[in-house]
Scaffold this motif. Sequence first.
Motif, PDB file in Angstrom:
ATOM      1  N   ASP A   1      14.128  15.087   5.743  1.00  0.00           N
ATOM      2  CA  ASP A   1      15.400  15.106   6.448  1.00  0.00           C
ATOM      3  C   ASP A   1      16.369  14.049   5.928  1.00  0.00           C
ATOM      4  OD1 ASP A   1      17.146  16.008   8.537  1.00  0.00           O
ATOM      5  OD2 ASP A   1      16.677  14.158   9.608  1.00  0.00           O
ATOM      6  N   TRP A   2      15.878  13.122   5.097  1.00  0.00           N
ATOM      7  CA  TRP A   2      16.715  12.041   4.587  1.00  0.00           C
ATOM      8  C   TRP A   2      17.456  12.423   3.299  1.00  0.00           C
ATOM      9  CZ3 TRP A   2      16.843   8.309   8.150  1.00  0.00           C
ATOM     10  CH2 TRP A   2      15.758   8.226   9.032  1.00  0.00           C
ATOM     11  N   GLU A   3      17.091  13.554   2.716  1.00  0.00           N
ATOM     12  CA  GLU A   3      17.793  13.979   1.501  1.00  0.00           C
ATOM     13  C   GLU A   3      19.278  14.160   1.796  1.00  0.00           C
ATOM     14  OE1 GLU A   3      16.084  16.800  -1.308  1.00  0.00           O
ATOM     15  OE2 GLU A   3      14.369  16.991   0.061  1.00  0.00           O
ATOM     16  N   HIS A   4      20.104  13.688   0.872  1.00  0.00           N
ATOM     17  CA  HIS A   4      21.562  13.760   0.963  1.00  0.00           C
ATOM     18  C   HIS A   4      22.134  12.840   2.046  1.00  0.00           C
ATOM     19  CE1 HIS A   4      20.887  17.160  -1.611  1.00  0.00           C
ATOM     20  NE2 HIS A   4      20.314  17.869  -0.656  1.00  0.00           N
ATOM     21  N   ARG A   5      21.270  12.088   2.743  1.00  0.00           N
ATOM     22  CA  ARG A   5      21.775  11.142   3.753  1.00  0.00           C
ATOM     23  C   ARG A   5      21.415   9.701   3.424  1.00  0.00           C
ATOM     24  NH1 ARG A   5      20.528  10.982   9.197  1.00  0.00           N
ATOM     25  NH2 ARG A   5      18.377  11.652   8.857  1.00  0.00           N
TER      26      ARG A   5
END
Length: 284
Positions: free
Chosen positions: A232-236
Motif C-alpha cells: 500500500d506504500w507504493e507511490h506514497r
Amino acid sequence: MMKFSVILFAAFATVVVTAVAASENRIKVKTIFNEVTAKYEGDDVELYCEYSIASGTDIPVTVTWKVGDGPRYATSIYECTGYTNSAKTCVTEQVLDATYEGRIKFEQNYLTLSSVQGSDNRNYWCQVALEGSSQHSDEEFDMKSVVLVVPDSGTMPKFNTVIVQEDSVQQLGKEMLITCECLQSSIYCEDIYWYKGPVDSENSNYDLIYTRVTQHYATSPGTYLQYQSYGDWEHRAVLSGDSLFVTMLKASDAGRYWCEGRTAAYKSIGEWGTDAHSTVVEIV
C-alpha cells in the motif's frame, strides 16, 4: 442533510477517541548505553533497560530479551512476565535458550548475565510489551538494543546507532516526514529499512514500507543502490536521505514506525551492524 452531519460528526468523534486511546498505554523503551564491555571472560555484566507508559499507570508488562539481527530477526532468550515499574521483579521468568540457563536474570531494570563467554558477544534487544490484548498492540510494545562486548573473543563492537524523531500527530490526507539518522552512516550504515508494526499478537511480524539496499557484484566494480516501496506504500512513500516521506496519509497509517540501519550484507558484519529505533504516529 442533518442525518449526514450526525453520521459525519460521529465518525470524526470516533477518530478523535481512537487517537486519545492510542496514547494512553503507549510504551517507550530506553537503554542507557549502546554498548557494554565486560572486563574479562567469566565476568558478570549488567545490561540496563527501562520503559515508560504514556498514561503513567503502572500496568504489568512482559519483558523479553532477544539476541540477533534487528527486531524482525532477533530470537528470544529470556522472558519475564508481570513486571512493573514499582516492584521491578518478575512474577514468572523463563530462560528460552539453554546456553543461558542458570546465568540470566532480570530485576531492578538490569539484565544480569553471569560468567560471560565469548559466544555472549551479541546484539541484545530489550522488548517490552503490555500484557493483555489491545487494538493498539503495536503502540503498547517497543524495543531497544545494546551490544555486549566480551574481550578476547573475536570482539565485535556496535557499529551503528539509529536515531528517530519523537512521536508525532499527523493529519489525515496530508503528508509527513519521519526523520531518521544513522550515526556513522558514511562508513557502515549503507542499508535502510523502514517498516511498521508489529502486526501480530506474537510481536514478530512487520509490514515493510521502504528499503534502500546496497548491492555489490563481484563481476563489476563499485556498489549499486536498490530502492523499493512495498504494498500500500507504493507511490506514497520515498526516502529523503535516511528519513521517510509519506503522502496521502490514511487512518491505517497510524501506528509504530521503525527505522533500521544495517551494514551492507556483502561486508559480513551481521547483527553488530544493525540498529533500529521506533516512533509512534497518530493520524487525526
